[in-house]
Design an enzyme around this catalytic site. Structure first.
Site, PDB file in Angstrom:
ATOM      1  N   LEU A  17      20.715  38.863  34.561  1.00 39.00           N
ATOM      2  CA  LEU A  17      20.847  37.672  33.859  1.00 39.00           C
ATOM      3  C   LEU A  17      21.637  36.691  34.899  1.00 39.00           C
ATOM      4  O   LEU A  17      21.011  35.363  34.664  1.00 39.00           O
ATOM      5  CB  LEU A  17      21.417  37.962  32.621  1.00 39.00           C
ATOM      6  N   ASP A  36      30.368  38.017  42.397  1.00 39.85           N
ATOM      7  CA  ASP A  36      30.042  39.594  42.136  1.00 39.85           C
ATOM      8  C   ASP A  36      30.766  40.137  42.875  1.00 39.85           C
ATOM      9  O   ASP A  36      31.622  39.769  43.734  1.00 39.85           O
ATOM     10  CB  ASP A  36      28.452  39.885  42.954  1.00 39.85           C
ATOM     11  N   ASN A  89      29.499  35.275  32.668  1.00 42.55           N
ATOM     12  CA  ASN A  89      28.581  36.064  32.321  1.00 42.55           C
ATOM     13  C   ASN A  89      29.033  37.576  32.843  1.00 42.55           C
ATOM     14  O   ASN A  89      28.226  38.501  32.197  1.00 42.55           O
ATOM     15  CB  ASN A  89      27.446  35.730  33.024  1.00 42.55           C
ATOM     16  N   TYR A 155      33.002  46.847  23.841  1.00 40.71           N
ATOM     17  CA  TYR A 155      32.007  45.656  23.742  1.00 40.71           C
ATOM     18  C   TYR A 155      31.759  44.764  22.721  1.00 40.71           C
ATOM     19  O   TYR A 155      31.839  43.555  22.981  1.00 40.71           O
ATOM     20  CB  TYR A 155      30.705  46.182  24.407  1.00 40.71           C
ATOM     21  N   LYS A 159      32.956  40.896  22.846  1.00 46.79           N
ATOM     22  CA  LYS A 159      31.619  39.491  22.469  1.00 46.79           C
ATOM     23  C   LYS A 159      32.119  38.988  21.378  1.00 46.79           C
ATOM     24  O   LYS A 159      31.822  37.645  21.102  1.00 46.79           O
ATOM     25  CB  LYS A 159      30.300  40.413  22.607  1.00 46.79           C
ATOM     26  N   THR A 189      17.350  44.231  30.712  1.00 48.89           N
ATOM     27  CA  THR A 189      18.500  44.576  31.684  1.00 48.89           C
ATOM     28  C   THR A 189      18.274  45.910  32.076  1.00 48.89           C
ATOM     29  O   THR A 189      17.706  46.791  31.559  1.00 48.89           O
ATOM     30  CB  THR A 189      19.693  43.949  31.032  1.00 48.89           C
TER      31      THR A 189
END
Length: 310
Positions: A17, A36, A89, A155, A159, A189
């Site tokens: 993504l 990254d 992201n 998670y 989020k 993904t």
């Protein structure tokens, strides 16, 4: 192009993504800072953007620390002279049920998703405010943060926290002309590739074929590229009046998520004692209790796949 002259940072953009977001921002004219943890992955991402006619540089570092956030902003300013757009992201998963989740499982996910978003946005906003020319903050959320998901305490907390921060930042940054929004993607993904329910969609995507309409339309489940257009739109001048929003996108579907609001209000003279609650709560609230988790419709027969064998 919509983003000519703009400069963007996209964290976690070496693949998947994040790379789709970075590539679309570059296609629309922005120079992009790729991020990254793997040097070769980051280099490959830069090469792919340059091969398509875009401009990109890479910062190889894990997000979370202030040092990485500063390095990302410095790369934008030193290479391209400014910073206009930040897309947060980067993420990791450490899934397990609550009673098996270790401190490290929890801290790792919170550090990358929640703290990594906070530190990157703080440094980006310092630069944007100094430039005095507005800016765009786009934070990637998840349906898990909106509704919860089994095995994802860490998670879902991260989020949900991201969306909460976005709402606060929309208030704090308004005078500076900086918008802050959350994107809630639903796409194929590495994580969804392991879920049997999505097998037919993942197979089609891997084969370079269009996903079945059931996934794209009914579920709003699509490819990374399906999400990238919304990110580029929110980064553009066309979205200057859009801020503080959580916007879902996937496949053919676009959704505006509501902010939490009271669904039922009741009053009791003298306050709510235990006895009053025992008597009135089932009547006043019982039929309005909110659901948790995602509820998926049954797969059509032609899209079902055999259960994997051991």
């Amino acid at each position: 192009m919509a983003l000519d002259g703009k400069v963007a940072i996209v964290t976690g953009s070496g693949r998947g993504l994040g790379l789709a977001y970075a590539a679309e921002l570059a296609r629309q004219g922005a120079a992009v800072v790729i991020n990254d943890v793997d040097a070769q992955t980051a280099a490959d991402a830069v090469s792919s953007i340059e091969a398509a006619g875009g401009r990109a540089v890479a910062v190889v570092a894990p997000v979370g620390s202030t040092e990485t956030a500063k390095a990302l902003v410095a790369a934008a300013v030193e290479n391209y002279g400014r910073l206009d757009i930040l897309v947060t992201n980067a993420g990791v998963l450490r899934d397990t049920v609550l009673w098996k989740m270790s401190d490290d499982d929890f801290d790792t996910v919170i550090n990358v998703h929640l703290r990594g978003t906070f530190t990157a946005v703080r440094e980006a906003v310092l630069q944007m405010r100094e430039q005095n020319s507005g800016g765009r903050i786009i934070c990637i959320g998840s349906p898990t943060g909106q509704r919860g998901n089994f095995g994802q305490t860490n998670y879902s907390a991260a989020k949900a926290g991201i969306v909460g921060m976005v709402r606060t930042w929309a208030l704090e940054l308004k005078r500076a002309g900086i918008t802050a929004n959350a994107v809630i993607p639903v796409a194929a993904t590495a994580m969804t590739a392991t879920v049997p329910y999505f097998a037919a969609a993942v197979e089609a995507d891997a084969a370079g074929e269009a996903m079945p309409a059931f996934f794209r339309h009914d579920l709003g489940f699509g490819t990374s590229d399906d999400v990238a257009g919304l990110v580029a739109y929110l980064a553009s001048d066309a979205a200057a009046d859009v801020t503080g929003q959580a916007i879902g996108v996937g496949g053919d579907r676009l959704q505006l998520w509501s902010h939490p609001e009271a669904v039922v209000t009741a009053y009791h003279d003298g306050g709510w004692s235990t006895e009053a609650l025992e008597e009135s709560f089932p009547v006043e609230f019982g039929s309005q209790l909110q659901t948790v988790g995602e509820k998926f419709p049954p797969l059509p027969d032609d899209l079902q796949r055999p259960a994997p064998t051991a």
